[in-house]
Scaffold this motif. Structure first.
Motif, mmCIF file in Angstrom:
data_model
loop_
_atom_site.group_PDB
_atom_site.id
_atom_site.type_symbol
_atom_site.label_atom_id
_atom_site.label_comp_id
_atom_site.label_asym_id
_atom_site.label_seq_id
_atom_site.Cartn_x
_atom_site.Cartn_y
_atom_site.Cartn_z
ATOM 1 N N GLU A 1 -110.006 -16.267 64.593
ATOM 2 C CA GLU A 1 -110.477 -17.483 65.258
ATOM 3 C C GLU A 1 -111.775 -17.944 64.595
ATOM 4 O O GLU A 1 -112.702 -17.142 64.402
ATOM 5 C CB GLU A 1 -110.725 -17.222 66.746
ATOM 6 C CG GLU A 1 -111.257 -18.445 67.483
ATOM 7 C CD GLU A 1 -111.606 -18.141 68.933
ATOM 8 O OE1 GLU A 1 -112.140 -19.043 69.610
ATOM 9 O OE2 GLU A 1 -111.355 -17.001 69.367
ATOM 10 N N LYS B 1 -107.362 -21.335 65.121
ATOM 11 C CA LYS B 1 -106.861 -19.971 65.015
ATOM 12 C C LYS B 1 -105.774 -19.890 63.953
ATOM 13 O O LYS B 1 -105.059 -20.868 63.703
ATOM 14 C CB LYS B 1 -106.302 -19.480 66.357
ATOM 15 C CG LYS B 1 -107.349 -19.380 67.461
ATOM 16 C CD LYS B 1 -106.740 -18.846 68.741
ATOM 17 C CE LYS B 1 -107.793 -18.721 69.843
ATOM 18 N NZ LYS B 1 -107.209 -18.199 71.125
ATOM 19 N N GLN C 1 -105.325 -11.511 63.878
ATOM 20 C CA GLN C 1 -105.555 -12.808 64.506
ATOM 21 C C GLN C 1 -106.998 -13.221 64.220
ATOM 22 O O GLN C 1 -107.928 -12.470 64.489
ATOM 23 C CB GLN C 1 -105.321 -12.708 66.015
ATOM 24 C CG GLN C 1 -105.548 -13.999 66.782
ATOM 25 C CD GLN C 1 -104.431 -15.005 66.543
ATOM 26 O OE1 GLN C 1 -103.277 -14.622 66.422
ATOM 27 N NE2 GLN C 1 -104.773 -16.280 66.465
#
Length: 420
Positions: free
Chosen positions: A400, A391, A398
């Motif tokens: 991932e 991540k 954000q």
């Protein structure tokens, strides 16, 4: 003036104040006039707009006429008010007349008419232009002398009035003009105009299909495989190459092959004979210039090459047009091929998608200065090839890593910031 009655002096003073208001209001109206709107009206035959534009071609002479007239009537009004003050109040009347005239001129001959001229410039400027045209002819010698002295003083200060006539709107200023037309333009049209202005900021690399995604026909393969590639193609134009895309032989329009396929006359030699010579685009070419190049060359598809002549990607005319009007494909699967929304509100994104595409289509604000694709942006930040599950943050987002193949990130999950 001793023989003139007090009533006549008051009447003359009122006329002079009206003239002062006219000069003040019309000056503001003419300088605040929307040149583009006036030019449009003038082209449609509006005489007031035509007269106003002619006056504004020599703005120094126009200002000279206005100031001559305004100063003359104000000085004459001051003299008459002084006489009236002496007649009515004696010696104290000088101070009384000066104070009252200052307030009257400020309110009725300056602030009010100038405010009206700024708020409704066409309403005052167009009728006033009918007065200033003849007035310029009458006062021409005086105006010429005054403006000549003024120009000489400006040159001594290093200012050339002629330079003001050469000032054009910059692209950013034009963007501001378009952005301020929300009340007059539909939002869709406004967005298209802004996108058109943005074309010079983007290059062909920003929108090209990377070389590893270019679909074509390799004529070194089995002929049956070539036919399946042609018949199963979702594109109207296909590159023809030999072994590698770097050995490009031409571009074929699928429609030209239909009669040959129907007649069973299509073979490798015929395919190459039907191919058109490929068109190459230097990397770094701005999109607005490439749009003109496509038009001049009568082309719809081109291959982006670097300084060594290696093919980096493919750009089509449709790609550039979509930068202006937005995506116009009707195939939902094609439209959403790079981004899918998950149930939790996050987005499963193809990491090969360009940052520019994601920012434009999704309304995101991913940093776009260091890399062109999302994969490149992540690799630049991590400086290593990540493993699935890793991540990181890209600005406010954000990210991932979902899938990695060899040295390439295939897909990621993006969680956008919660809007307040």
């Amino acid at each position: 003036m001793d023989d003139v009655s007090t009533g006549t002096l008051f009447l003359l003073l009122g006329v002079l104040l009206c003239l002062s208001a006219f000069f003040s209001g019309s000056e503001t109206a003419l300088t605040a006039l929307n040149r583009y709107k006036s030019q449009h009206l003038a082209q449609r035959g509006h005489r007031g707009a035509q007269r106003a534009l002619r006056l504004l071609e020599r703005q120094d002479r126009l200002i000279g006429v206005i100031l001559l007239g305004n100063n003359f009537v104000n000085i004459l009004a001051s003299a008459i008010s002084t006489i009236l003050g002496l007649r009515l109040f004696g010696e104290p009347g000088l101070a009384i007349a000066t104070g009252l005239l200052t307030v009257v001129i400020l309110i009725f001959a300056e602030v009010t008419p100038k405010t009206l001229g700024a708020l409704n410039p066409e309403r005052l400027a167009y009728p006033a232009s009918a007065v200033y045209g003849p007035l310029q002819l009458v006062l021409y010698p005086v105006v010429l002398a005054v403006t000549g002295i003024a120009r000489l003083l400006l040159r001594l200060l290093g200012v050339r009035p002629e330079d003001a006539e050469q000032h054009n709107l910059s692209t950013e200023e034009l963007r501001t003009v378009v952005a301020e037309t929300r009340a007059m333009l539909p939002r869709r049209h406004q967005a298209m105009l802004l996108s058109l202005l943005d074309l010079e900021k983007a290059t062909v690399e920003d929108i090209m299909i990377p070389r590893n995604e270019i679909k074509g026909v390799d004529i070194t393969e089995d002929w049956e495989d070539c036919l399946r590639a042609i018949q199963g193609s979702q594109h109207t134009r296909l590159p023809i190459y030999e072994g590698s895309i770097d050995d490009l032989r031409g571009i074929i329009h699928i429609r030209r092959l239909f009669p040959l396929l129907a007649a069973g006359e299509l073979d490798r030699e015929t395919l190459l004979a039907q191919a058109r010579e490929p068109y190459f685009i230097p990397e770094g070419t701005a999109l607005n210039q490439q749009l003109l190049n496509f038009q001049a060359q009568r082309r719809r598809i081109g291959f982006v090459v670097d300084e060594y002549g290696d093919i980096q990607g493919l750009v089509t005319l449709e790609d550039i047009l979509e930068e202006i009007v937005g995506e116009f494909t009707t195939d939902p699967a094609t439209r959403n091929r790079r981004v899918k929304v998950d149930a939790d509100g996050s987005y499963l994104v193809d990491a090969k998608a360009s940052v520019r595409y994601l920012n434009r289509s999704m309304g995101w604000n991913l940093p776009s200065s260091s890399a062109r694709t999302l994969n490149g942006l992540i690799l630049n930040q991590l400086e290593t090839i990540p493993k699935p599950g890793a991540k990181l943050r890209l600005g406010d987002y954000q990210v991932e890593i979902v899938a990695v193949a060899a040295h390439l990130i295939e897909s990621v999950r993006v969680t956008t910031p919660i809007k307040a």
